[in-house]
Design an enzyme around this catalytic site. Structure first.
Site, PDB file in Angstrom:
ATOM      1  N   SER A   1       0.800  -1.085  -0.141  1.00 23.24           N
ATOM      2  CA  SER A   1       0.134  -0.017   0.194  1.00 23.24           C
ATOM      3  C   SER A   1       0.874   1.437   0.018  1.00 23.24           C
ATOM      4  CB  SER A   1      -1.075   0.028   1.065  1.00 23.24           C
ATOM      5  OG  SER A   1      -0.245  -0.322   2.297  1.00 23.24           O
TER       6      SER A   1
ATOM      7  N   LYS B   1     -12.191   0.562  -2.174  1.00 19.22           N
ATOM      8  CA  LYS B   1     -11.133   1.446  -3.111  1.00 19.22           C
ATOM      9  C   LYS B   1     -11.342   1.184  -4.575  1.00 19.22           C
ATOM     10  CE  LYS B   1      -7.687   0.787   0.562  1.00 19.22           C
ATOM     11  NZ  LYS B   1      -7.062   0.074   1.527  1.00 19.22           N
TER      12      LYS B   1
ATOM     13  N   HIS C   1      -5.439  -3.267  -2.957  1.00 16.61           N
ATOM     14  CA  HIS C   1      -5.105  -2.586  -3.963  1.00 16.61           C
ATOM     15  C   HIS C   1      -5.094  -3.370  -5.599  1.00 16.61           C
ATOM     16  CE1 HIS C   1      -4.368   0.645  -0.982  1.00 16.61           C
ATOM     17  NE2 HIS C   1      -3.835  -0.209  -0.380  1.00 16.61           N
TER      18      HIS C   1
HETATM   19  C1  LIG Z   1      -7.169   0.086   2.768  1.00 15.97           C
HETATM   20  C2  LIG Z   1      -6.486  -1.390   3.151  1.00 15.97           C
HETATM   21  C3  LIG Z   1      -7.099  -2.102   4.156  1.00 15.97           C
HETATM   22  C4  LIG Z   1      -8.560  -1.870   4.843  1.00 15.97           C
HETATM   23  O1  LIG Z   1      -9.569  -1.896   4.171  1.00 15.97           O
HETATM   24  P1  LIG Z   1     -10.740  -1.079   4.664  1.00 15.97           P
HETATM   25  O2  LIG Z   1     -11.854  -1.266   3.694  1.00 15.97           O
HETATM   26  O3  LIG Z   1     -10.359   0.548   4.310  1.00 15.97           O
HETATM   27  O4  LIG Z   1     -11.081  -1.024   6.064  1.00 15.97           O
HETATM   28  C5  LIG Z   1      -6.514  -3.460   4.350  1.00 15.97           C
HETATM   29  N1  LIG Z   1      -5.436  -3.732   3.730  1.00 15.97           N
HETATM   30  C6  LIG Z   1      -4.669  -2.921   3.147  1.00 15.97           C
HETATM   31  C7  LIG Z   1      -3.343  -3.328   2.176  1.00 15.97           C
HETATM   32  C8  LIG Z   1      -5.301  -1.623   2.718  1.00 15.97           C
HETATM   33  O5  LIG Z   1      -4.762  -0.795   2.133  1.00 15.97           O
END
Ligand SMILES: *Cc1c(COP(=O)(O)O)cnc(C)c1O
Length: 395
Positions: free
Chosen positions: A187, A246, A215
């Site tokens: 991330s 996302k 991602h």
């Molecule tokens: C954003 C993210 C999460 C958390 O997901 P949410 O739906 O925002 O709680 C988990 N793992 C990674 C790698 C992320 O970037």
């Protein structure tokens, strides 16, 4: 000093310490829908900081589906999934996700949870216990780290993308139950984990491979099925977590895995069992989002994103700061120093650009960075403007 004042003093001292290290973080209230332009304090900003990779978070068709879902199912689900909160919309979403992921997972079933953070806690704490060993990639997301801690398993951290060290750790382990846990796309760095090599090791040593595709889902692969499609993997040992907050532009997350794994999670994953089901309208809206992602429009959006990534890779050159030039939508520019990173972020803001300034503990000390995220919704001109601004500020 009275006791309550003393308690508050401790927190104030800690906040002061953060402030001195330039580690205080501030929120800005956004007045418009998520998109390449955001309105803050009545002023438009060109935004390169969201994870809305396909530009779907502000999509009118998905908003309409959300409204339709709310009029059909109301606002709240009223109870947890195992009591009365599991709606027909949740069930249909899970069937749809299972069908999407079935080319990659044997006897695939899917489970929808309220967030990616919760999903990671749920999966790891349900699959690992005190007698287990978790092999955790060095750059894993905080939610994977917290899930591992919650499970009370032994945790062995392996260096970033280092298959040789992981192999040695797996060979030396005496644990019956082993889990290798990794982000697919990291991330904060934007690079992709060597999943085929990780899966081969998991098969050799009889370990689960837990992949957080936050991602990757929607973005990677011809059909947007994510990292497993990107590498053409198929296994019954993979447990995949995909977030729907996302690229999918809504909220929540799913776990896709062998039906036996999912049944175990339904029975025993505490963050799933003991939490109210998320609003059914969200699940209903996600059906529209998934249709867009899997169809021609999704492919066009992935192509548009790929064009922006290529544009950045070709043109973003700097002298002191270090652009990592990843192959994904996440494009960090390493500055190093916390204060210099904040100054750069503020200078960009003054020029009308919003880019994330990421500091420890989100990234290792000494690697503070601008985290540029690209989206299918950005135009070529908009990205050219950002790159010129970054180069100018570096000088
Ligand atoms: C954003 C993210 C999460 C958390 O997901 P949410 O739906 O925002 O709680 C988990 N793992 C990674 C790698 C992320 O970037």
């Amino acid at each position: 000093m009275s006791r309550d004042v003393a308690l508050l003093e401790v927190l104030r001292a800690r906040l002061d310490a953060l402030s001195q290290q330039h580690l205080i973080r501030q929120r800005r209230a956004v007045e418009s829908a998520c998109g390449p332009q955001l309105m803050i304090d009545g002023r438009p900003l060109s935004a390169f900081c969201s994870n809305d990779y396909l530009g779907l978070a502000g999509d009118a068709r998905i908003a309409e589906a959300l409204a339709e879902g709310a009029s059909r199912y109301g606002t709240g689900s009223g109870a947890s999934h195992l009591i009365s909160g599991h709606s027909a919309a949740h069930a249909l979403l899970e069937e749809t996700l299972a069908a999407i992921m079935s080319p990659h997972l044997a006897r695939c079933r899917a489970l929808y949870l309220s967030s990616g953070y919760i999903a990671n806690l749920a999966v790891i704490a349900a699959l690992a216990d005190k007698q287990s060993e978790i092999f955790s990639e060095e750059l894993n997301h905080a939610s994977l780290i917290d899930g591992a801690r919650l499970s009370r398993a032994k945790i062995s951290v392996y260096p970033h993308s280092d298959l040789d060290t992981l192999a040695k750790l797996l060979a030396a382990s005496t644990a019956q139950n082993k889990l290798v846990v990794t982000d697919s796309v990291f991330s904060m760095d934007g690079d992709i984990a060597p999943l085929p090599g990780l899966l081969a090791l998991c098969e050799q040593y009889g370990a689960w491979l837990i992949v957080d595709d936050a991602h990757g889902f929607g973005v990677l692969g011809e059909q947007g099925r994510g990292a497993l499609e990107h590498f053409a993997l198929h296994s019954s040992q993979i447990v995949l977590i995909g977030t729907l907050s996302k690229a999918a532009g809504v909220a929540g997350a799913f776990v896709a895995a062998h039906e036996t794994v999912i049944e175990w999670l339904v029975q025993r994953a505490r963050p799933y069992v003991y939490s109210t089901a998320s609003p059914p309208a969200l699940a209903h809206a996600l059906l529209t989002s998934l249709k867009i992602i899997a169809g021609d429009e999704g492919r066009q959006r992935r192509q548009a994103l790929a064009a922006r990534i290529a544009q950045w890779q070709q043109a973003m050159t700097l002298s002191r700061w270090q652009p990592l030039r990843s192959s994904t939508a996440i494009q960090p520019v390493i500055i190093g120093d916390n204060e210099a990173t904040m100054v750069a972020g503020r200078a960009l803001h003054e020029r009308g650009y919003w880019v994330g300034s990421v500091r420890p503990p989100t990234v290792p000390k000494g690697t503070s960075r601008l985290r540029v995220t690209l989206s299918a919704a950005h135009t070529e001109v908009q990205l050219d403007g950002l790159m010129a601004a970054i180069a100018d500020i570096e000088r």
